[in-house]
Design an enzyme around this catalytic site. Sequence first.
Site, PDB file in Angstrom:
ATOM      1  N   SER A   1      67.431 140.232  70.359  1.00  0.00           N
ATOM      2  CA  SER A   1      68.835 139.830  70.665  1.00  0.00           C
ATOM      3  C   SER A   1      69.575 140.368  71.686  1.00  0.00           C
ATOM      4  O   SER A   1      69.454 141.451  71.902  1.00  0.00           O
ATOM      5  CB  SER A   1      69.488 139.891  69.367  1.00  0.00           C
ATOM      6  OG  SER A   1      70.869 139.584  69.393  1.00  0.00           O
ATOM      7  N   SER A   2      70.809 139.807  72.018  1.00  0.00           N
ATOM      8  CA  SER A   2      71.630 140.493  73.053  1.00  0.00           C
ATOM      9  C   SER A   2      72.922 140.701  72.171  1.00  0.00           C
ATOM     10  O   SER A   2      73.910 141.579  72.626  1.00  0.00           O
ATOM     11  CB  SER A   2      72.378 139.606  74.087  1.00  0.00           C
ATOM     12  OG  SER A   2      71.130 139.361  74.902  1.00  0.00           O
TER      13      SER A   2
ATOM     14  N   ARG B   1      69.302 139.772  60.777  1.00  0.00           N
ATOM     15  CA  ARG B   1      68.786 138.776  61.810  1.00  0.00           C
ATOM     16  C   ARG B   1      67.715 137.956  61.238  1.00  0.00           C
ATOM     17  O   ARG B   1      67.016 138.431  60.413  1.00  0.00           O
ATOM     18  CB  ARG B   1      68.451 139.750  63.169  1.00  0.00           C
ATOM     19  CG  ARG B   1      67.916 138.609  64.258  1.00  0.00           C
ATOM     20  CD  ARG B   1      68.517 138.825  65.256  1.00  0.00           C
ATOM     21  NE  ARG B   1      67.783 138.325  66.514  1.00  0.00           N
ATOM     22  CZ  ARG B   1      68.136 137.544  67.414  1.00  0.00           C
ATOM     23  NH1 ARG B   1      69.368 136.830  67.033  1.00  0.00           N
ATOM     24  NH2 ARG B   1      67.593 137.053  68.516  1.00  0.00           N
TER      25      ARG B   1
ATOM     26  N   THR C   1      76.596 131.195  68.168  1.00  0.00           N
ATOM     27  CA  THR C   1      76.900 132.561  67.864  1.00  0.00           C
ATOM     28  C   THR C   1      78.535 132.703  67.826  1.00  0.00           C
ATOM     29  O   THR C   1      79.267 132.141  68.443  1.00  0.00           O
ATOM     30  CB  THR C   1      76.364 133.270  69.064  1.00  0.00           C
ATOM     31  OG1 THR C   1      74.911 132.952  69.208  1.00  0.00           O
ATOM     32  CG2 THR C   1      76.642 134.935  68.596  1.00  0.00           C
TER      33      THR C   1
ATOM     34  N   ASN D   1      71.838 130.594  67.200  1.00  0.00           N
ATOM     35  CA  ASN D   1      71.615 130.568  68.550  1.00  0.00           C
ATOM     36  C   ASN D   1      72.018 129.350  69.156  1.00  0.00           C
ATOM     37  O   ASN D   1      73.400 129.320  69.560  1.00  0.00           O
ATOM     38  CB  ASN D   1      69.972 130.619  68.420  1.00  0.00           C
ATOM     39  CG  ASN D   1      69.462 130.740  69.907  1.00  0.00           C
ATOM     40  OD1 ASN D   1      70.201 131.658  70.748  1.00  0.00           O
ATOM     41  ND2 ASN D   1      68.256 130.290  70.496  1.00  0.00           N
TER      42      ASN D   1
ATOM     43  N   THR E   1      74.871 134.124  64.233  1.00  0.00           N
ATOM     44  CA  THR E   1      74.715 132.925  65.100  1.00  0.00           C
ATOM     45  C   THR E   1      73.435 132.194  64.445  1.00  0.00           C
ATOM     46  O   THR E   1      72.847 132.457  63.555  1.00  0.00           O
ATOM     47  CB  THR E   1      74.034 133.391  66.058  1.00  0.00           C
ATOM     48  OG1 THR E   1      73.641 132.396  67.293  1.00  0.00           O
ATOM     49  CG2 THR E   1      72.649 134.364  66.364  1.00  0.00           C
TER      50      THR E   1
HETATM   51  O1  DON Z   1      70.722 136.853  69.567  1.00  0.00           O
HETATM   52  C1  DON Z   1      71.165 136.378  70.770  1.00  0.00           C
HETATM   53  O2  DON Z   1      71.154 137.148  71.586  1.00  0.00           O
HETATM   54  C2  DON Z   1      71.584 135.018  70.885  1.00  0.00           C
HETATM   55  N1  DON Z   1      70.670 134.208  70.045  1.00  0.00           N
HETATM   56  C3  DON Z   1      72.717 134.587  70.718  1.00  0.00           C
HETATM   57  C4  DON Z   1      73.410 133.325  70.982  1.00  0.00           C
HETATM   58  C5  DON Z   1      74.546 132.900  71.506  1.00  0.00           C
HETATM   59  O3  DON Z   1      75.324 133.933  71.647  1.00  0.00           O
HETATM   60  C6  DON Z   1      74.927 131.608  71.678  1.00  0.00           C
HETATM   61  N2  DON Z   1      76.442 131.501  72.103  1.00  0.00           N
HETATM   62  N3  DON Z   1      76.866 131.001  73.034  1.00  0.00           N
END
Ligand code: DON
Length: 578
Positions: A460-461, A109, A389, A409, A407
């Site tokens: 992050s998720s 990440r 992502t 983001n 991702t």
């Molecule tokens: O890491 C994360 O949780 C976010 N940056 C993920 C972003 C994401 O899933 C965008 N897609 N729709």
Amino acid sequence: MIFSYFWTVRARATAGWSLGLLSLLVNQPAWAAFITPTRSSQGMVASAHPLASQAGLEVLKQGGNAADAAVATAFALSVVEPFSAGLGGGGFLLVRWQKTGETKALDFRERAPLQATRNLYLDPAGKVRPGASLDGHLAVGVPGTVAGLSDLHRQSGKLSWAQVIAPAIRYAEQGFVVSDRLAAVITARTALLKNPAARQIFTQNGIPYSAGALLVQTDLAKTLKQIAQAPQSFYTGPIAQAIARDMAQNNGIVSLEDLRRYRPIWREPLCGPFRQAQVCSMPPPSSGGVHLLQILNLIGDADLKSMGWHSPDALQLMASAMQIAYADRATYLGDPAFVKVPVAALISPAYAQLRRPEINLQQARPSNQVKAADPVLLQKLQRSESSDTTHLTVVDPERNVVSLTFTINGPFGAGVVAAGTGILLNNEMDDFAIAPDTPNLYGLVGQDANAIAPGKTPLSSMTPFIVTKQGQFRLAGGSPGGSTIITTSLQLILNVLVYDMDAGAAISAPRLHHQWVPDKLRLERWGFDLMTINELKRRGNPIEEQSDWGNASLIVGTPDGKLEGAADPRGEGTAAGF
Ligand code: DON
């Protein structure tokens, strides 16, 4: 499948701040039916773009293993799905080796640049500067994709590095046909069109590429060739210099030193039992694994199946469990190198048992009555602790598995390309709590645990997961979707393990989501009948029907040893097997 994206900025004048909100809006989708999975016996790749799945399959057929195919698929996605993930971003992966039964997690990440400060996105009066963590060079975290993919390959790849990057170079150099999806996101992401380097790539004289056009990315092909020769060129060589130069010229703070210091981190995955299966996912700095396991624990041995799939009782149980988990997320989750995250306590069955009585299936609670765990309680439960992502899933003929989410983001990340490199840069810094209780792009709030600090990783998720049963591969998958990623992964797992759905049905099934704040029970608009919705409202749930979300990929191992794969019908991906 035609999708439209709208990038909307909601200004909250009263609170004095605004936030960018990505919403993927669709009308009643043509695919509102369960798809049939792809079936194969040897190996399978499922990803968000057909050409990326083909790249992975090509590598598997050349004798590559799951690691080789995952790297090939990820590089290919960086070219053909440029808005979602790429060299300028970062991610997480889980890899499981069938022979040893060992599962490892890799954290590649983005990290906060050394010059980042806690109040980076606040004005002198302490107010959030609208868009500052989302658009432009200041939104960029130090990218980890190249280091992560290179580490995975160096440790475990069978084919050569050049071989696994080859398909991506081909797609960048020879071009590929722009899809409706890509064309829609180029048009919608206005920041992208303001950045000269990005405009040059994604528009023809300022006019966004439309569906059906051939998109060639010459600079990206050159960059990929440099990486094929020497992956370190991204961190210490000419690519690093180009990125640092572009940053310095545009008030960005990612420096040569930041790039030189970047290291991916191998971590122990978080694993827990659920219904005779073993569920493994990503530990912090993702919140995914913690809350996936926490929600599964809260569901516990409730007989979801007898309640009926998507019955009000089953939905209420899932939503209430989600609400508790996201309350904990906002308080306790952050980069474990900077804050003590009570992981063991949060994922312990004992903790779930203590909080389950709060869930009343007949009556939803407003989120202001749902609190994060009592810190004293968590301390008691805490045993010794080890320290736009895209998702792709690969299973090889030996049943080794890679589940990888990465991702940049938001759609097209920060909307900037480092001049001369073709690399789109992330806006991952927005995943920090840029100020206490200020919602990020996905409406998530946080506190000190996820405050900005130099070198820290934003929370992050992302929830790549691998599930085994009696030591054998059972299913693996994950999804994009910001805050909804955790609950999408949860529902994929429940649909397969509890409701016996095949991969196609499990990935198609309509989704629900609750993230504590905002206090809404979100339902995919097309997927829930009026009686169910009315009953949920009667139980006190603040329902918000929304267009669909997520773009999962999923591979399921069937009892006869074969594979079923599916890519989300909400997107344009495919599962390709042999
Ligand atoms: O890491 C994360 O949780 C976010 N940056 C993920 C972003 C994401 O899933 C965008 N897609 N729709």
